[in-house]
Design a protein around this motif. Structure first.
Motif, PDB file in Angstrom:
ATOM      1  N   GLY A  33       0.832  -1.199   0.000  1.00 20.20           N
ATOM      2  CA  GLY A  33       0.000   0.000   0.000  1.00 20.20           C
ATOM      3  C   GLY A  33       0.861   1.240   0.000  1.00 20.20           C
ATOM      4  O   GLY A  33       2.075   1.174   0.164  1.00 20.20           O
ATOM      5  N   SER A  34       0.220   2.386  -0.171  1.00 23.77           N
ATOM      6  CA  SER A  34       0.982   3.625  -0.292  1.00 23.77           C
ATOM      7  C   SER A  34       0.482   4.719   0.636  1.00 23.77           C
ATOM      8  O   SER A  34       0.748   5.884   0.419  1.00 23.77           O
ATOM      9  CB  SER A  34       0.922   4.121  -1.740  1.00 23.77           C
ATOM     10  N   PRO A  44       3.265   4.820  -5.099  1.00 18.14           N
ATOM     11  CA  PRO A  44       3.394   3.376  -5.294  1.00 18.14           C
ATOM     12  C   PRO A  44       4.633   2.976  -6.102  1.00 18.14           C
ATOM     13  O   PRO A  44       5.246   1.953  -5.799  1.00 18.14           O
ATOM     14  CB  PRO A  44       2.110   2.995  -6.033  1.00 18.14           C
ATOM     15  N   TYR A  80       0.682  -4.386  -5.294  1.00 15.04           N
ATOM     16  CA  TYR A  80      -0.060  -3.122  -5.342  1.00 15.04           C
ATOM     17  C   TYR A  80      -1.382  -3.240  -6.093  1.00 15.04           C
ATOM     18  O   TYR A  80      -2.151  -2.296  -6.129  1.00 15.04           O
ATOM     19  CB  TYR A  80       0.780  -2.027  -5.999  1.00 15.04           C
ATOM     20  N   ALA A  84      -3.404  -6.532  -3.035  1.00 12.79           N
ATOM     21  CA  ALA A  84      -4.038  -5.509  -2.193  1.00 12.79           C
ATOM     22  C   ALA A  84      -5.557  -5.652  -2.232  1.00 12.79           C
ATOM     23  O   ALA A  84      -6.228  -5.539  -1.203  1.00 12.79           O
ATOM     24  CB  ALA A  84      -3.608  -4.120  -2.641  1.00 12.79           C
TER      25      ALA A  84
END
Length: 181
Positions: A33-34, A44, A80, A84
């Motif tokens: 995650g970012s 990301p 990502y 996720a």
């Protein structure tokens, strides 16, 4: 990376960010995650770069921070996207481009899966040229459609964004929102 060792200590940090070990133990994937709140928003692509190199933007440490925990580009991108979505119990809605999926995706200025033409060190410099939500373009970078030959031959706006991003993540205390557009 070094902040983790300072916070957790040398012994405990070996179990933190142990991406490769988690996969070797049988995990189906790793959700990346970012938006980790204690460090602010991390782009990301910077996370992808860090996951595959285990280095900061200055290329340090030389051989990577606990380099045995590096993952491939494919694993990082899956982390990502699909992984996720899976972690959020939304893998039937997000995470891949397929029939009956939401079709939220980005268009990049280079193919970051291409090891031959995009070195690891250039992944974080990749620019997002367009953002699509539900299959509709909702944002377009001014460089959309501007051809380039290599990382040194980009449109001015893209080059400025890369320079500002590097400065933003390498200058202590400096925060801005990146791209001037």
């Amino acid at each position: 990376m070094q902040f983790a060792e300072r916070r957790l200590g040398k012994k405990r940090v070996r179990g933190a960010y142990a991406w490769s070990r988690i996969l070797k133990e049988g995990a189906n994937g790793i959700a990346f995650g970012s938006d980790w709140p204690t460090v602010g928003k991390v782009p990301p692509l910077l996370g992808v770069y860090a996951a595959i190199t285990r280095k900061d933007l200055n290329g340090s440490p030389l051989h990577g921070w606990y380099a045995d925990e590096c993952v491939t580009r494919t694993v990082a991108l899956k982390g990502y996207s699909f992984d996720a979505a899976f972690a959020a119990f939304r893998e039937h809605d997000f995470g891949t481009l397929d029939t009956n999926m939401f079709a939220d995706f980005i268009v990049l200025d280079r193919d970051i899966t291409d090891h031959k033409h995009v070195p690891d060190a250039d992944i974080w410099r990749t620019q997002i040229l367009g953002t699509f939500v539900g299959g509709e373009r909702v944002w377009k970078h001014p460089c959309w459609g501007v051809p380039y030959k290599n990382a040194n031959d980009t449109c001015t706006e893209r080059k400025v964004f890369v320079e500002k991003t590097f400065e933003r993540f390498t200058t202590p205390g400096r925060v801005d929102n990146g791209c001037p557009h």
